[in-house]
Design a protein around this motif. Structure first.
Motif, PDB file in Angstrom:
ATOM      1  N   GLU A 292       0.902  -1.140   0.000  1.00 56.92           N
ATOM      2  CA  GLU A 292       0.000   0.000   0.000  1.00 56.92           C
ATOM      3  C   GLU A 292       0.939   1.187   0.000  1.00 56.92           C
ATOM      4  OE1 GLU A 292      -1.644  -1.556   3.967  1.00 56.92           O
ATOM      5  OE2 GLU A 292      -3.092  -0.024   3.367  1.00 56.92           O
ATOM      6  N   GLY A 293       0.716   2.163  -0.827  1.00 61.72           N
ATOM      7  CA  GLY A 293       1.660   3.286  -0.892  1.00 61.72           C
ATOM      8  C   GLY A 293       1.583   4.195   0.336  1.00 61.72           C
ATOM      9  N   LYS A 294       1.737   3.625   1.508  1.00 60.83           N
ATOM     10  CA  LYS A 294       1.574   4.391   2.745  1.00 60.83           C
ATOM     11  C   LYS A 294       2.885   5.049   3.175  1.00 60.83           C
ATOM     12  CE  LYS A 294      -2.698   3.834   4.531  1.00 60.83           C
ATOM     13  NZ  LYS A 294      -3.377   2.867   3.783  1.00 60.83           N
ATOM     14  N   GLN A 295       2.781   6.327   3.560  1.00 58.70           N
ATOM     15  CA  GLN A 295       3.957   7.080   3.993  1.00 58.70           C
ATOM     16  C   GLN A 295       4.716   6.367   5.119  1.00 58.70           C
ATOM     17  OE1 GLN A 295       3.514  11.245   4.521  1.00 58.70           O
ATOM     18  NE2 GLN A 295       5.147  11.407   6.023  1.00 58.70           N
ATOM     19  N   LEU A 296       3.966   5.848   6.094  1.00 57.58           N
ATOM     20  CA  LEU A 296       4.623   5.230   7.248  1.00 57.58           C
ATOM     21  C   LEU A 296       5.483   4.029   6.826  1.00 57.58           C
ATOM     22  CD1 LEU A 296       4.851   5.531  10.313  1.00 57.58           C
ATOM     23  CD2 LEU A 296       2.982   3.886  10.547  1.00 57.58           C
ATOM     24  N   ARG A 297       5.050   3.338   5.815  1.00 60.12           N
ATOM     25  CA  ARG A 297       5.804   2.177   5.344  1.00 60.12           C
ATOM     26  C   ARG A 297       7.146   2.616   4.736  1.00 60.12           C
ATOM     27  NH1 ARG A 297       6.793  -3.356   5.646  1.00 60.12           N
ATOM     28  NH2 ARG A 297       7.261  -4.143   3.562  1.00 60.12           N
ATOM     29  N   LEU A 298       7.106   3.681   3.931  1.00 57.96           N
ATOM     30  CA  LEU A 298       8.362   4.186   3.371  1.00 57.96           C
ATOM     31  C   LEU A 298       9.267   4.689   4.500  1.00 57.96           C
ATOM     32  CD1 LEU A 298      10.146   4.878   0.941  1.00 57.96           C
ATOM     33  CD2 LEU A 298       8.889   7.021   0.687  1.00 57.96           C
ATOM     34  N   GLU A 299       8.648   5.304   5.498  1.00 65.51           N
ATOM     35  CA  GLU A 299       9.437   5.766   6.651  1.00 65.51           C
ATOM     36  C   GLU A 299      10.085   4.574   7.354  1.00 65.51           C
ATOM     37  OE1 GLU A 299       7.341   8.399   9.325  1.00 65.51           O
ATOM     38  OE2 GLU A 299       6.558   9.597   7.680  1.00 65.51           O
ATOM     39  N   GLN A 300       9.334   3.500   7.525  1.00 67.73           N
ATOM     40  CA  GLN A 300       9.900   2.301   8.173  1.00 67.73           C
ATOM     41  C   GLN A 300      11.085   1.771   7.376  1.00 67.73           C
ATOM     42  OE1 GLN A 300       6.646  -0.542   8.389  1.00 67.73           O
ATOM     43  NE2 GLN A 300       6.042   0.145  10.428  1.00 67.73           N
ATOM     44  N   GLN A 301      10.892   1.701   6.070  1.00 68.30           N
ATOM     45  CA  GLN A 301      11.947   1.138   5.223  1.00 68.30           C
ATOM     46  C   GLN A 301      13.213   1.986   5.318  1.00 68.30           C
ATOM     47  OE1 GLN A 301      10.292   0.740   1.274  1.00 68.30           O
ATOM     48  NE2 GLN A 301       8.979  -0.985   1.842  1.00 68.30           N
ATOM     49  N   TYR A 302      13.043   3.297   5.173  1.00 69.06           N
ATOM     50  CA  TYR A 302      14.222   4.157   5.218  1.00 69.06           C
ATOM     51  C   TYR A 302      14.858   4.098   6.598  1.00 69.06           C
ATOM     52  CZ  TYR A 302      17.382   8.011   5.349  1.00 69.06           C
ATOM     53  OH  TYR A 302      18.515   8.742   5.530  1.00 69.06           O
ATOM     54  N   PHE A 303      14.020   4.103   7.615  1.00 69.73           N
ATOM     55  CA  PHE A 303      14.510   4.110   8.997  1.00 69.73           C
ATOM     56  C   PHE A 303      15.461   2.935   9.253  1.00 69.73           C
ATOM     57  CE2 PHE A 303      13.807   2.235  13.235  1.00 69.73           C
ATOM     58  CZ  PHE A 303      14.403   3.216  14.019  1.00 69.73           C
ATOM     59  N   PHE A 304      15.017   1.729   8.937  1.00 74.52           N
ATOM     60  CA  PHE A 304      15.874   0.586   9.337  1.00 74.52           C
ATOM     61  C   PHE A 304      17.096   0.465   8.438  1.00 74.52           C
ATOM     62  CE2 PHE A 304      15.995  -3.482   7.001  1.00 74.52           C
ATOM     63  CZ  PHE A 304      14.964  -3.392   6.080  1.00 74.52           C
ATOM     64  N   VAL A 305      16.937   0.881   7.190  1.00 79.09           N
ATOM     65  CA  VAL A 305      18.061   0.825   6.265  1.00 79.09           C
ATOM     66  C   VAL A 305      19.145   1.833   6.679  1.00 79.09           C
ATOM     67  CG1 VAL A 305      18.629   1.606   3.931  1.00 79.09           C
ATOM     68  CG2 VAL A 305      16.867  -0.141   4.279  1.00 79.09           C
ATOM     69  N   SER A 306      18.707   3.023   7.042  1.00 80.26           N
ATOM     70  CA  SER A 306      19.667   4.039   7.462  1.00 80.26           C
ATOM     71  C   SER A 306      20.365   3.605   8.752  1.00 80.26           C
ATOM     72  CB  SER A 306      18.966   5.392   7.643  1.00 80.26           C
ATOM     73  OG  SER A 306      19.905   6.343   8.081  1.00 80.26           O
ATOM     74  N   CYS A 307      19.585   3.078   9.697  1.00 75.18           N
ATOM     75  CA  CYS A 307      20.181   2.574  10.947  1.00 75.18           C
ATOM     76  C   CYS A 307      21.244   1.520  10.622  1.00 75.18           C
ATOM     77  CB  CYS A 307      19.115   1.936  11.834  1.00 75.18           C
ATOM     78  SG  CYS A 307      17.985   3.100  12.595  1.00 75.18           S
ATOM     79  N   ALA A 308      20.883   0.582   9.749  1.00 76.84           N
ATOM     80  CA  ALA A 308      21.788  -0.533   9.435  1.00 76.84           C
ATOM     81  C   ALA A 308      23.084  -0.014   8.807  1.00 76.84           C
ATOM     82  CB  ALA A 308      21.090  -1.517   8.502  1.00 76.84           C
ATOM     83  N   LEU A 309      22.964   0.867   7.815  1.00 75.05           N
ATOM     84  CA  LEU A 309      24.179   1.330   7.126  1.00 75.05           C
ATOM     85  C   LEU A 309      25.045   2.185   8.056  1.00 75.05           C
ATOM     86  CD1 LEU A 309      22.694   2.028   3.589  1.00 75.05           C
ATOM     87  CD2 LEU A 309      24.410   0.286   4.174  1.00 75.05           C
ATOM     88  N   GLN A 310      24.412   3.013   8.878  1.00 81.59           N
ATOM     89  CA  GLN A 310      25.206   3.789   9.837  1.00 81.59           C
ATOM     90  C   GLN A 310      25.919   2.861  10.820  1.00 81.59           C
ATOM     91  OE1 GLN A 310      23.615   7.531  11.462  1.00 81.59           O
ATOM     92  NE2 GLN A 310      21.739   7.077  10.335  1.00 81.59           N
ATOM     93  N   ASP A 311      25.237   1.786  11.188  1.00 78.16           N
ATOM     94  CA  ASP A 311      25.829   0.816  12.112  1.00 78.16           C
ATOM     95  C   ASP A 311      27.049   0.149  11.472  1.00 78.16           C
ATOM     96  OD1 ASP A 311      25.407  -0.443  14.739  1.00 78.16           O
ATOM     97  OD2 ASP A 311      25.154  -2.292  13.577  1.00 78.16           O
TER      98      ASP A 311
END
Ligand code: GLS
Length: 839
Positions: A292-311
């Motif tokens: 579903e093109g939901k904003q929160l879903r894109l936020e979730q995706q970016y959030f964990f990806v950014s956390c992972a790469l920074q880690d």
């Protein structure tokens, strides 16, 4: 029959203290100690849950020794590491699996018995982390098990959803969703690491600034910042000392934001901010194969990806590795397109935060990522509107434009100005509004692209990713899925595991190819008898579960015909129901009919917004109601829907199946993994030439597989020539009768409207071609019934299925990923050698 003979590694014996020892006495002492010091209870007051927690902590202590040592060795050696990025990890209960992998199942069972406790009851107390929808999330879990068992340094990165996949209850035949509060009583398997928190930016704008060297750089000025807190869970390999880490991120509000609002006297504003930030990781989207093109879903995706790469960058800096070696330190796998934004995020981190030039940053990025595609269904291909994307990730959109511009230049260079091709390849979809195509970003930003079964990988090259295949064919490969024999045989089917081990030793648990050795016993009457006995006991077990949860009494001597998976039109649970109705009508028309008695078992969740899938559940329940109550039918046919399908509930199911239903429309199921779990446990498959069914059939032999239906080519050809489902209906009296009964309210107390949407769909468009496959399916089921009557033949087929499933271990799949894609090698862990460290 005993539980599997799984000897403990003697490593734990070296120091028989309360936190590492694995002798029965030590385990008992440690357990009572944890009950007292962690749960704050003494036995008279303790609940079953307290006992479960005390046991979980006792096991966790034994894991920690290995976990800390593993991290220390990886840190010392700066080992090349797989980072598996996945929005879903469907781990299932940890306790039983950890007992198996530690090799202490028997000792713990004995310790509990001596304390007058029942290990099975305690195992049942664990709330499973349902952080996934179905096959894709469960595959990630099997892969973590194999990576650890093969001693491959690995970090699994994902989201610590506060609420996982909903719990399903069935009310009046309809699915009702309940929030999954899996963290309610605490989670003994995780450790929070707030010291490694990272900040993640959202929204705002970008601006140019000059760096210290006077060079122009881009700066992202965000609208909000959210903190990511890592929660780590140890993932122990089977009888090795390797304990890798699953690192899941939870969103929190940064304190500074709270403070500003607080100081202005805006207490509620500050709390609001906290609540909105924490919403980010509240809930898993319950859709499988759709987005579903939901904003929160894109936020979730970016959030964990950014956390992972920074880690990962933090780990590199700590190990004093230059960032130019990022792709040498980490092999990052994108589990579908959910984490595909990682391509743009790694570029941003290298360009803006570490001031690298475009060309080296792009080379590192492409060498870092691999992309696994898990479905061809168009509704699953994620695309985000430019409006949403630019408002949330303005800097990433600039980077994507630049990637796209450079990529399309190369396309022009190779193919000239073929505007059609350029439009099809572009990272931006301009057909109908403007969107960012995440699969295109993943393809361009990765050095390897793989499908999950041979057919699926071929179809990817011929259809969905054809243009990419023509542009860079060398990137494409296949890795057929696999499942872990530790959870899906040893833990789920201990009696079968014991029988196999007693005949051929236990090497098969780590090398499933070795299970082939039981073929020599396939004709041995003694072995056959034990095989049959175990299947029967597993069926008796499921019969009692069904009675307990649904009130339906089934006959363990009937043929257990099982379809468990997400409810989806392409998986065709409704084709299976048409068979049930057909059998029912045959008995009604001929009450003395001597048919092979069958129990049809269904389980699976429907996405809450997927109306037709929910209606299919209602149909199964309605047919069950009529069939099960009809005295003319008796024990010859039963239909049962088992509610709340999840990993825990599925474990007894696979071992109890005679027949595994894998009946998707050809070309639609990318691979399937349930098909593998069933066949490994000695079920025969009735299936189409779809996904991994094809490879399973090749492995077990065509004579040991019930094949029916259209092929992918047939489906395509039929659609081209004009598919007319009503013609099948009109020409086939059995089919017509079944459909007419559904339409006339026969199964719905006369209500003709209830199933009308489903009936109309089948007779009008029938997008998944049930009408065309109906008669071949019925005929094939007839063959199944006949074969089942020849007990010796069936048994032999069953044994051969298990014996020939070696290829479908996730260990084989992971070895292929390691060789073809990740280029990583095992790093064995010795317990004594390591010093402690972090990692
Ligand atoms: C899926 C496919 O539908 C399954 O066929 C496949 O086995 C699984 C793992 O590769 O991935 N794709 C998806 O989105 N959900 C799945 O279960």
């Amino acid at each position: 029959i005993q539980e599997p003979q799984l000897q403990g590694q003697d490593v734990g014996m070296q120091c028989e203290d309360d936190r590492t020892g694995i002798g029965v006495e030590t385990l008992k002492r440690a357990f009572l100690d944890n009950l007292f010091y962690v749960q704050g209870k003494f036995p008279a007051l303790a609940t079953k849950h307290d006992y479960y927690m005390a046991l979980a902590y006792t096991v966790r202590d034994r894991l920690l020794q290995r976990w800390v040592n593993t991290a220390a060795i990886y840190t010392q050696e700066g080992s090349r590491t797989v980072a598996y990025l996945s929005a879903e990890f469907l781990m299932g209960p940890h306790l039983g699996n950890n007992l198996i992998n530690l090799g202490i199942y028997n000792q713990v069972q004995q310790a509990m018995t001596e304390l007058k406790l029942d290990l099975k009851e305690l195992l049942a107390k664990e709330e499973e982390p349902g952080l996934g929808n179905g096959g894709l999330g469960r595959l990630a879990a099997c892969y973590l098990d194999s990576l650890a068992s093969l001693e491959i340094p690995t970090l699994g990165y994902g989201i610590r959803y506060e609420f996982g996949i909903f719990d399903q209850i069935i009310r009046n035949g309809w699915q009702v969703e309940k929030t999954d509060k899996w963290l309610r009583y605490g989670n003994p398997w995780e450790i929070a690491r707030p010291e490694w928190a990272v900040s993640v930016k959202f929204g705002g704008r970008t601006e140019a600034h000059k760096n210290a060297q006077g060079r122009y750089q881009v700066r992202w000025v965000p609208h909000k910042v959210v903190l990511g807190i890592p929660y780590d869970t140890p993932i122990l390999g089977y009888k090795v000392n390797t304990a890798n880490t699953l690192r899941l991120w939870k969103a929190e509000a940064p304190e500074s934001f709270d403070f500003e609002a607080f100081n202005r006297g805006n207490y509620y504003g500050a709390v609001d901010q906290k609540v909105t930030s924490e919403n980010l990781t509240k809930v898993l989207y319950p859709n499988d194969e759709t987005y579903e093109g939901k904003q929160l879903r894109l936020e979730q995706q970016y959030f964990f990806v950014s956390c992972a790469l920074q880690d990962m960058l933090r780990i590199m800096l700590r190990q004093k590795l230059p960032l130019e070696q990022f792709h040498e330190k980490f092999a990052v796998q994108l589990n579908d397109t959910h984490p595909a934004i990682a391509v743009a995020e790694l570029m941003r981190l290298l360009l803006d935060e570490h001031e690298m030039d475009w060309e080296p940053a792009w080379e590192i990025t492409q060498k870092t990522f691999g992309y696994t595609n898990h479905t061809l269904l168009p509704e699953a291909l994620e695309k985000w509107s430019l409006k949403l994307f630019s408002s949330l990730l303005p800097r990433h959109l600039e980077i994507i434009y630049e990637i796209n511009w450079r990529f399309l230049e190369q396309v022009r260079h190779k193919f000239g100005t073929d505007e059609g091709r350029i439009g099809r390849l572009s990272l931006i979809d301009e057909n109908d509004g403007k969107f960012v195509r995440m699969a295109h970003l993943a393809c361009v930003g990765s050095h390897r692209i793989n499908g999950v079964a041979e057919l699926h990988s071929e179809l990817l090259k011929k259809t969905t990713l054809l243009d990419f295949y023509e542009f860079f064919p060398e990137k494409f490969t296949n890795v057929t899925n696999g499942v872990t024999p530790r959870r899906w045989i040893v833990l789920s089917n201990p009696k079968l595991a014991n029988l196999i081990t007693s005949c051929i030793g236990d090497s098969w648990i780590k090398h499933l190819e070795d299970v082939q050795q039981i073929e020599t016993f396939a004709q041995d009457p003694g072995f056959q008898k034990e095989w049959q006995q175990i299947k029967r006991e597993n069926k008796v077990n499921v019969a009692s579960i069904l009675l307990d949860r649904t009130g339906v009494k089934v006959d363990p001597d009937s043929l257990f015909d099982i379809q468990v998976k997400r409810i989806h039109q392409y998986k065709r649970q409704h084709l299976n129901i048409l068979h049930a109705i057909t059998l029912y009508n045959q008995i009604k028309q001929n009450p003395n009919l001597d048919i092979t008695p069958r129990t049809l078992i269904f389980a699976g969740k429907a996405a809450p917004g997927y109306y037709i899938a929910k209606l299919i559940i209602k149909l199964i329940d309605s047919v069950a109601d009529v069939v099960n109550k009809d005295p003319d039918i008796g024990d010859r046919l039963k239909v049962v829907f088992l509610p709340d399908y999840n990993v825990k509930n599925s474990q007894p199911i696979y071992p109890a199946a005679d027949l595994s239903e894998q009946i998707s429309t050809a070309g639609k199921e990318a691979s399937g993994t349930g098909n593998m779990k069933f066949a490994m446990n000695g079920a025969l498959t009735i299936g189409t030439l779809d996904g991994a069914n094809i490879e399973i059939r090749n492995a077990v032999g065509a004579e040991n597989f019930f094949l029916f239906g259209l092929t992918t080519e047939d489906v395509g050809a039929l659609r081209l020539t004009g598919y007319r489902p009503w013609e099948y209906y009109e020409a086939n009296p059995q089919l017509k009768q079944a459909i007419d009964q559904i339409a006339s309210g026969y199964f719905s107390h006369g209500d003709r409207r209830l199933f009308k949407p489903l009936v109309d769909l089948l007779l009008d468009k029938d997008p998944f071609m049930l009408m065309a496959d109906y008669q071949p399916y019925i005929d094939c089921q007839q063959q199944v019934s006949q074969t089942y009557r020849d007990r010796d033949r069936w048994l032999q087929m069953s044994i051969l299925n298990t014996a020939r499933m070696g290829k479908f271990s996730s260990d084989r799949a992971i070895r292929e990923y390691c060789q073809q894609i990740w280029k990583v090698k095992p790093v064995p862990v010795q317990l004594a050698a390591a010093k402690t460290g972090d990692g």
